[in-house]
Write an enzyme that holds these catalytic residues in place. Structure first.
Site, PDB file in Angstrom:
ATOM      1  N   HIS A  20       2.453  37.013  -1.329  1.00 16.97           N
ATOM      2  CA  HIS A  20       3.612  36.847  -1.909  1.00 16.97           C
ATOM      3  C   HIS A  20       3.643  36.121  -3.387  1.00 16.97           C
ATOM      4  O   HIS A  20       4.605  35.794  -4.178  1.00 16.97           O
ATOM      5  CB  HIS A  20       4.415  35.623  -0.946  1.00 16.97           C
TER       6      HIS A  20
HETATM    7  C1  UD1 Z   1       7.330  29.375  -3.052  1.00 23.56           C
HETATM    8  C2  UD1 Z   1       6.482  28.839  -3.974  1.00 23.56           C
HETATM    9  C3  UD1 Z   1       5.097  29.113  -3.853  1.00 23.56           C
HETATM   10  C4  UD1 Z   1       4.449  28.798  -2.500  1.00 23.56           C
HETATM   11  C5  UD1 Z   1       5.562  29.745  -1.524  1.00 23.56           C
HETATM   12  C6  UD1 Z   1       5.134  29.658   0.000  1.00 23.56           C
HETATM   13  C7  UD1 Z   1       7.292  27.911  -6.050  1.00 23.56           C
HETATM   14  C8  UD1 Z   1       7.571  28.468  -7.461  1.00 23.56           C
HETATM   15  N1  UD1 Z   1       6.910  28.918  -5.434  1.00 23.56           N
HETATM   16  O1  UD1 Z   1       7.324  30.743  -3.240  1.00 23.56           O
HETATM   17  O2  UD1 Z   1       4.053  28.355  -4.703  1.00 23.56           O
HETATM   18  O3  UD1 Z   1       3.250  29.606  -2.177  1.00 23.56           O
HETATM   19  O4  UD1 Z   1       6.632  29.290  -1.804  1.00 23.56           O
HETATM   20  O5  UD1 Z   1       5.716  30.398   0.722  1.00 23.56           O
HETATM   21  O6  UD1 Z   1       7.810  26.823  -5.708  1.00 23.56           O
HETATM   22  N2  UD1 Z   1      13.822  33.731   0.167  1.00 23.56           N
HETATM   23  C9  UD1 Z   1      14.445  33.958   1.252  1.00 23.56           C
HETATM   24  N3  UD1 Z   1      14.613  32.886   2.294  1.00 23.56           N
HETATM   25  C10 UD1 Z   1      13.950  31.751   1.992  1.00 23.56           C
HETATM   26  C11 UD1 Z   1      13.113  31.440   1.081  1.00 23.56           C
HETATM   27  C12 UD1 Z   1      13.077  32.403   0.064  1.00 23.56           C
HETATM   28  O7  UD1 Z   1      15.011  35.040   1.361  1.00 23.56           O
HETATM   29  O8  UD1 Z   1      13.884  30.910   3.350  1.00 23.56           O
HETATM   30  C13 UD1 Z   1      13.543  34.651  -0.723  1.00 23.56           C
HETATM   31  C14 UD1 Z   1      14.811  34.541  -2.013  1.00 23.56           C
HETATM   32  O9  UD1 Z   1      15.098  35.898  -2.192  1.00 23.56           O
HETATM   33  C15 UD1 Z   1      14.006  33.768  -2.992  1.00 23.56           C
HETATM   34  C16 UD1 Z   1      12.579  34.281  -2.880  1.00 23.56           C
HETATM   35  O10 UD1 Z   1      12.364  34.511  -1.544  1.00 23.56           O
HETATM   36  O11 UD1 Z   1      14.626  34.062  -4.236  1.00 23.56           O
HETATM   37  C17 UD1 Z   1      11.617  33.376  -3.503  1.00 23.56           C
HETATM   38  O12 UD1 Z   1      11.874  31.919  -3.008  1.00 23.56           O
HETATM   39  P1  UD1 Z   1      11.194  30.570  -3.801  1.00 23.56           P
HETATM   40  O13 UD1 Z   1      11.060  29.419  -2.936  1.00 23.56           O
HETATM   41  O14 UD1 Z   1      11.759  30.673  -5.191  1.00 23.56           O
HETATM   42  O15 UD1 Z   1       9.660  31.109  -3.977  1.00 23.56           O
HETATM   43  P2  UD1 Z   1       8.474  31.735  -2.847  1.00 23.56           P
HETATM   44  O16 UD1 Z   1       8.178  33.109  -3.605  1.00 23.56           O
HETATM   45  O17 UD1 Z   1       9.171  31.607  -1.671  1.00 23.56           O
HETATM   46  N1  UDP Z   2       2.007  30.816   7.852  1.00 24.30           N
HETATM   47  C1  UDP Z   2       2.764  31.083   8.879  1.00 24.30           C
HETATM   48  N2  UDP Z   2       3.350  32.370   9.401  1.00 24.30           N
HETATM   49  C2  UDP Z   2       3.315  33.559   8.492  1.00 24.30           C
HETATM   50  C3  UDP Z   2       2.311  33.231   7.334  1.00 24.30           C
HETATM   51  C4  UDP Z   2       2.086  32.324   6.952  1.00 24.30           C
HETATM   52  O1  UDP Z   2       2.949  30.355   9.626  1.00 24.30           O
HETATM   53  O2  UDP Z   2       3.705  34.501   8.693  1.00 24.30           O
HETATM   54  C5  UDP Z   2       1.352  29.861   7.348  1.00 24.30           C
HETATM   55  C6  UDP Z   2       0.058  29.876   7.096  1.00 24.30           C
HETATM   56  O3  UDP Z   2      -0.689  29.657   8.401  1.00 24.30           O
HETATM   57  C7  UDP Z   2      -0.445  28.728   6.232  1.00 24.30           C
HETATM   58  C8  UDP Z   2       0.923  28.465   5.598  1.00 24.30           C
HETATM   59  O4  UDP Z   2       2.012  29.230   6.454  1.00 24.30           O
HETATM   60  O5  UDP Z   2      -0.318  27.358   7.133  1.00 24.30           O
HETATM   61  C9  UDP Z   2       0.710  28.906   4.117  1.00 24.30           C
HETATM   62  O6  UDP Z   2       1.794  29.390   3.594  1.00 24.30           O
HETATM   63  P1  UDP Z   2       2.160  30.367   2.339  1.00 24.30           P
HETATM   64  O7  UDP Z   2       1.084  31.485   2.103  1.00 24.30           O
HETATM   65  O8  UDP Z   2       3.606  30.847   2.373  1.00 24.30           O
HETATM   66  O9  UDP Z   2       2.197  29.482   0.865  1.00 24.30           O
HETATM   67  P2  UDP Z   2       0.847  29.016   0.195  1.00 24.30           P
HETATM   68  O10 UDP Z   2      -0.202  28.176   0.810  1.00 24.30           O
HETATM   69  O11 UDP Z   2       0.300  30.138  -0.563  1.00 24.30           O
HETATM   70  O12 UDP Z   2       1.493  28.099  -0.926  1.00 24.30           O
END
Ligand code: UD1
Ligand code: UDP
Length: 363
Positions: A205
């Site tokens: 991601h």
């Molecule tokens: C965010 C964090 C990242 C973290 C990740 C964990 C920031 C800048 N990034 O990234 O550090 O590793 O979360 O998963 O804070 N979206 C949905 N449904 C949701 C959430 C998001 O559809 O419930 C989609 C939307 O299109 C959105 C995109 O995902 O624009 C990105 O979501 P966003 O929270 O901005 O950043 P992540 O890539 O999720």
């Molecule tokens: N995780 C989960 N379901 C998934 C993918 C990840 O429960 O389909 C959990 C994973 O075990 C870890 C956390 O989500 O505890 C990590 O989140 P993510 O990779 O979104 O964020 P990051 O750690 O990179 O910020």
């Protein structure tokens, strides 16, 4: 101590679960829980509250998605009103997401004590939005709780006082250890038709991997090759789902017979899945840590990591995004003898308790 705890994204929920459970043993702490609404899909949010027994948030700010500036600004506006209404003694933020820095800034500017859990981690790569969030949050925090020794070293080098830094261990690992047995009851391997020890798990991601169509195409090419030898479960993050749908470059996942595509999985299913995997390929921060404790080889599709202790432990290897490097990493991880390594210092399931005790002693 009236303590507002912030969560907004999937990894935040997993960390905050450990803290909310720990506060129950410290009557001096009166916790409030704020969900910013940064993640909002049922499978990215509610499911974790249910599975991990996290109390319902006192408020959900409901900010949703947006550009970095729009999302950060919206969280700040909404959270400022909440803080002014509730007058906490301290605000606690975890991790490195936009919700972390947004709420941290609000607290610091209102002169409220700011506490950062998972402080000091540095990838030294300022093209990552998380690195900016980490640097800025630490710069304005009053208490810094570190998960690994590199965090302490980085903060001292940046001029933070030794008295403000505490090496306490890893709250994400608290939650893992607490749920490890329960996760064994998950039927996910049967559901996905996978045999324990004989498959790979993939998550992706990071903007650097999924936003650039050429980089994404290279990763897909490596996946296409690996799945010819071993089934791969790819639990697709919503950001990635959107980008995959638009992507016209590289091989198509739908045409890869041995790739099992799933929606984001719940915590227990995902924990079971990675615990029994032969190898995990990921760009996640948290999953690098979890595989270290589960002693499952992890190939990190990045050029750097802010979690160097996972490399030192022997279970994590940086393989970047180049398909040839990913493939040779996969061969090493699956052909060679299993790595041996030791559990990082204080990753023992008691980090939340250490944090709660220090907070309680410093009311
Ligand atoms: C965010 C964090 C990242 C973290 C990740 C964990 C920031 C800048 N990034 O990234 O550090 O590793 O979360 O998963 O804070 N979206 C949905 N449904 C949701 C959430 C998001 O559809 O419930 C989609 C939307 O299109 C959105 C995109 O995902 O624009 C990105 O979501 P966003 O929270 O901005 O950043 P992540 O890539 O999720
Ligand atoms: N995780 C989960 N379901 C998934 C993918 C990840 O429960 O389909 C959990 C994973 O075990 C870890 C956390 O989500 O505890 C990590 O989140 P993510 O990779 O979104 O964020 P990051 O750690 O990179 O910020």
């Amino acid at each position: 101590m009236k303590l507002i705890n912030i969560c907004g994204t999937r990894p935040n929920f997993i960390k905050i679960a450990a803290l909310m459970a720990a506060y129950e043993h410290y009557s001096a702490i009166e916790p409030l829980l704020v969900h910013t609404g940064q993640h909002y899909d049922q499978r990215m949010s509610d499911l974790f509250f249910r599975e991990l027994g996290i109390p319902q948030p006192d408020v959900n700010l409901g900010v949703g998605s947006g550009t970095h500036a729009a999302q950060t600004a919206e969280i700040m506006k909404q959270f400022e009103s909440y803080v002014l209404e509730n007058r906490p003694d301290a605000v606690l933020v975890v991790g490195d997401v936009n919700s972390t820095i947004a709420c941290g800034l609000v607290a610091a500017k209102l002169g409220i004590r700011l506490i950062h859990v998972e402080a000091g981690l540095r990838s030294f790569d300022r093209t990552m939005p998380e690195e900016i969030n980490r640097l800025l949050t630490d710069a304005i925090s009053d208490m810094l709780f570190c998960s690994e020794p590199s965090g302490v070293d980085n903060l001292l080098r940046e001029g933070k006082s030794a008295e403000s830094i505490f090496l306490v261990g890893n709250v994400m690992i608290d939650t893992l250890l607490r749920n490890r047995d329960k996760a064994e009851d998950s039927p996910i391997l049967e559901t996905l038709r996978l045999d324990g020890g004989d498959y790979a798990v993939l998550t992706l991601h990071r903007p650097a991997n999924v936003d650039d169509p050429d980089v994404l195409a290279g990763i897909l090419a490596a996946i296409g090759e690996i799945q010819r030898h071993m089934p791969i479960c790819f639990a697709v993050h919503p950001r990635t789902r959107k980008l995959l749908a638009q992507n016209t470059k590289g091989p198509r996942l739908e045409e890869m017979a041995h790739v099992r595509l799933t929606d984001p999985l719940g915590y227990l299913d995902f924990l079971k899945l990675i615990a029994h995997a032969r190898v995990v390929l990921t760009d996640s921060g948290g999953i690098q840590e979890e595989t270290t404790i589960l002693q499952v080889p992890c190939l990190t599709l990045r050029e750097n990591t802010e979690r160097p202790v996972t490399i030192q432990s022997g279970y994590n290897e940086l393989v970047g995004m180049d398909p040839d490097r990913i493939l040779s990493g996969w061969k090493r991880a699956t052909n060679g003898s299993a790595p041996t390594g030791s559990r990082p210092e204080l990753w023992d399931g008691r980090a939340g308790d250490r944090i709660a005790k220090i907070l309680s002693d410093n009311v």
